[in-house]
Write an enzyme that holds these catalytic residues in place. Structure first.
Site, PDB file in Angstrom:
ATOM      1  N   SER A 130      -3.108  -4.173   5.370  1.00  0.00           N
ATOM      2  CA  SER A 130      -2.357  -4.023   4.126  1.00  0.00           C
ATOM      3  C   SER A 130      -0.860  -3.926   4.361  1.00  0.00           C
ATOM      4  O   SER A 130      -0.090  -3.808   3.412  1.00  0.00           O
ATOM      5  CB  SER A 130      -2.834  -2.770   3.380  1.00  0.00           C
ATOM      6  OG  SER A 130      -2.681  -1.627   4.187  1.00  0.00           O
ATOM      7  N   HIS A 151      -5.629 -10.045   2.623  1.00  0.00           N
ATOM      8  CA  HIS A 151      -5.605  -8.650   2.190  1.00  0.00           C
ATOM      9  C   HIS A 151      -6.333  -8.484   0.858  1.00  0.00           C
ATOM     10  O   HIS A 151      -5.807  -8.821  -0.209  1.00  0.00           O
ATOM     11  CB  HIS A 151      -4.160  -8.156   2.063  1.00  0.00           C
ATOM     12  CG  HIS A 151      -4.056  -6.747   1.583  1.00  0.00           C
ATOM     13  ND1 HIS A 151      -3.012  -6.313   0.786  1.00  0.00           N
ATOM     14  CD2 HIS A 151      -4.869  -5.667   1.761  1.00  0.00           C
ATOM     15  CE1 HIS A 151      -3.191  -5.034   0.514  1.00  0.00           C
ATOM     16  NE2 HIS A 151      -4.309  -4.622   1.089  1.00  0.00           N
ATOM     17  N   GLU A 163      -4.249 -11.057  -1.318  1.00  0.00           N
ATOM     18  CA  GLU A 163      -2.974 -11.546  -0.787  1.00  0.00           C
ATOM     19  C   GLU A 163      -3.250 -12.381   0.469  1.00  0.00           C
ATOM     20  O   GLU A 163      -3.960 -11.930   1.373  1.00  0.00           O
ATOM     21  CB  GLU A 163      -2.061 -10.374  -0.409  1.00  0.00           C
ATOM     22  CG  GLU A 163      -1.493  -9.632  -1.594  1.00  0.00           C
ATOM     23  CD  GLU A 163      -0.553  -8.516  -1.157  1.00  0.00           C
ATOM     24  OE1 GLU A 163       0.551  -8.424  -1.717  1.00  0.00           O
ATOM     25  OE2 GLU A 163      -0.929  -7.718  -0.271  1.00  0.00           O
ATOM     26  N   ASN A 201       1.617  -3.573  -1.735  1.00  0.00           N
ATOM     27  CA  ASN A 201       1.936  -2.266  -1.152  1.00  0.00           C
ATOM     28  C   ASN A 201       3.429  -2.038  -0.991  1.00  0.00           C
ATOM     29  O   ASN A 201       3.877  -0.885  -0.929  1.00  0.00           O
ATOM     30  CB  ASN A 201       1.219  -2.096   0.182  1.00  0.00           C
ATOM     31  CG  ASN A 201      -0.243  -1.757  -0.010  1.00  0.00           C
ATOM     32  OD1 ASN A 201      -0.641  -1.280  -1.072  1.00  0.00           O
ATOM     33  ND2 ASN A 201      -1.054  -2.009   0.996  1.00  0.00           N
TER      34      ASN A 201
END
Length: 302
Positions: A130, A151, A163, A201
């Site tokens: 992540s 991800h 992602e 994130n």
């Protein structure tokens, strides 16, 4: 390591997907891959983790049956497509392997070094990291052109987004094949550049960290902060509740990646977040974080 010099850039067809790590993320990925018709190879160093994973996947599918979202035959077929082992040799017939171990770069690099020798020369590798540099992880392998980030969001069966992150050496063919797999899993792929924490994130974890600072500085209680963000910003979960769900150890790991990778003080992890992780109060999985989960319903701890 395997000889990849003369191998095709990618396999002609991806039918068998390997997953490293039988935790929450790895189990979720195994579940959606098996339900999408892929043969699944799920590996973990702990046999009991594999047993818990299979039991959890079965429970999730049973819930889908009870909601008439899945048939009994589809459930049984999906479970039959999952094979497990504690050995890396499980991946010898895989066209794609997804690493979904704990968010620790040293651990992931060690796993990749052990993985490459057992793979077919044309097999692709993805990491579910992540936040960690895809380019650095790829350099650990014998096939950086066939390595990229994939991800998934948590919980995997529910969240729509994946992602896709290219390292500096990732080939166009590799990216396209992984995109095709993502779409075959009924997920929506979004391309992200290989910068610390990528897109989601990079935005989400600083917000959570700021919520912890808000608690640390006494601006509001746990309940006040979460209610304020749910009702004031229309978030489905408050940031501290979400932090517990993600795992405070994972939140802290991502913040360290941002802080060290971007060298900006605005990403400095809140001391209270550090203290909770040091205490082992890392959220739901530990029974305590910003909420206490020992009773019938979560209770704020501050």
């Amino acid at each position: 390591m395997s000889d990849t010099a003369n191998a095709p850039l990618y396999p002609e067809k991806i039918s068998t997907i390997g997953i490293i790590g039988a935790g929450q993320m790895g189990s979720g990925i195994a579940q959606i891959c098996s339900l999408s018709g892929y043969e699944v190879r799920l590996q973990d160093v702990a046999e009991d983790a594999l047993e818990r994973s299979l039991a959890g996947i079965a429970r999730q599918m049973d819930r889908q049956i009870s909601k008439q979202k899945l048939s009994q035959s589809d459930r049984d077929g999906a479970l039959e497509r999952i094979r497990t082992s504690t050995e890396m040799g499980l991946f010898e017939d895989c066209e794609l392997v997804i690493e979904a171990a704990t968010e620790n770069e040293e651990l992931k690099r060690d796993i990749l070094v052990k993985l490459c020798p057992v793979l077919k020369p044309d097999a692709l590798i993805c990491s579910n990291t992540s936040s960690i540099s895809i380019t650095r992880l790829a350099a650990t392998t014998d096939r950086p052109e066939r390595f990229m980030g994939m991800h998934f969001m948590n919980p995997v069966p529910v969240m729509q987004l994946v992602e896709l992150i290219r390292g500096i050496a990732t080939s166009d063919d590799c990216f396209q094949r992984v995109r095709e797999v993502t779409e075959a899993l009924s997920k929506t792929p979004v391309a992200a550049e290989d910068f610390p924490a990528f897109i989601v994130n990079r935005i989400l974890l600083p917000m959570i960290n700021e919520a912890v600072y808000t608690l640390y500085e006494g601006v509001g209680t746990v309940e006040a902060i979460d209610v304020a963000m749910k009702l004031g910003a229309n978030h489905p979960m408050g940031p501290l509740e979400l932090a517990d769900f993600i795992g405070l150890d994972t939140c802290l790991a991502v913040m360290y990646v941002l802080y060290e990778g971007l060298a900006d003080s605005k990403y400095r992890p809140c001391p209270l977040l550090v203290k909770y992780v040091e205490a082992g109060w890392v959220g739901r999985k530990a029974g305590r974080g910003f909420y206490d989960y020992s009773g019938e319903k979560p209770v704020p701890t501050r």
